[in-house]
Motif scaffolding. Structure first.
Motif: not given
Length: 259
Positions: A8-12, A14-25
């Protein structure tokens, strides 16, 4: 249970990076639409009989604040003793694409820029630059230098303020690069002062590295005292003018001038 606790902690991250990329887009898309929209509106109003510099004024009062505000806001320091009725060759350090927005807001008069030749291929921006009297520089064609200096001198001699980044490119590590002296000859030829401006924080908010990775934070522009170009001549004169401008920007950035 142990497998779940370690996964579970390992997913955090990756999800943070994905959300950042979406926001930057989304931020990148907004920037493109905002820019294209205000370019179209400002040029249309100017063509319909607005003031000559209406499109530049709208960049300062409408377009730039709409990008700088959400990115962290801007504080402007200095400039109280500057006679803004006079033309200046404005020079600044360069760390981010946001630098143009910040300079539009920091300088309270219509401001033109010396842009790299590649900007001629950017839709909307190229048309706006040409319509507002901005100039383009080809860094690969040294033969174009003398003609460009004459063009810059003509803009300044016509009573207009023009800004350039004498480092030649954006700094990738935040360090202030050497100021190329060739462009300072235009200020000498036109008989106008050089106005140094130090930009703080723009590289941290929108760094060169990566694709439009915005990190919200405060930005600041410090306007220095004008540097006289009168009485200077030849290579030694423009080199001394470039060194003085470099050292003024370095001092405002809190860095040691070159020895």
């Amino acid at each position: 249970m142990e497998y779940r606790q370690t996964r579970a902690p390992a997913l955090a991250p990756a999800l943070t990076e994905l959300s950042r990329r979406v926001l930057n887009a989304f931020e990148f898309a907004f920037t493109l639409l905002w820019t294209a929209g205000w370019i179209s509106v400002s040029l249309l109003l100017q063509a319909l009989g607005g003031r000559r510099d209406l499109a530049l004024d709208m960049a300062r009062t409408r377009w730039a604040p709409g990008l700088v505000g959400p990115a962290g806001g801007l504080t402007v320091e200095g400039g109280e003793a500057v006679d803004w009725s006079r033309p200046y060759l404005v020079v600044a350090n360069h760390e981010s694409l946001l630098d143009i927005c910040v300079l539009f807001m920091a300088v309270p008069v219509p401001l033109r820029f010396l842009l790299k030749q590649e900007m001629r291929r950017v839709p909307f921006v190229a048309g706006y630059a040409c319509a507002t009297g901005m100039l383009f520089i080809s860094r690969d064609d040294r033969r174009a230098g003398p003609q460009l200096r004459r063009q810059v001198a003509e803009v300044l001699g016509d009573g207009k303020a023009l800004c350039l980044f004498p480092e030649g490119t954006r700094s990738r590590d935040g360090r202030l690069g050497e100021f190329k002296s060739g462009s300072f000859q235009a200020a000498i030829d036109a008989g106008v002062d050089v106005l140094p401006v130090a930009l703080h924080g723009t590289g941290a908010v929108l760094p060169v590295q990566g694709f439009f990775r915005v990190r919200r934070g405060p930005m600041r522009a410090t306007i220095g005292a004008p540097i006289a170009s009168a009485g200077r001549s030849g290579a030694a004169g423009r080199q001394a003018l470039a060194r003085e401008a470099h050292d003024a920007v370095a001092a405002m950035l809190g860095r040691h001038p070159r020895p």
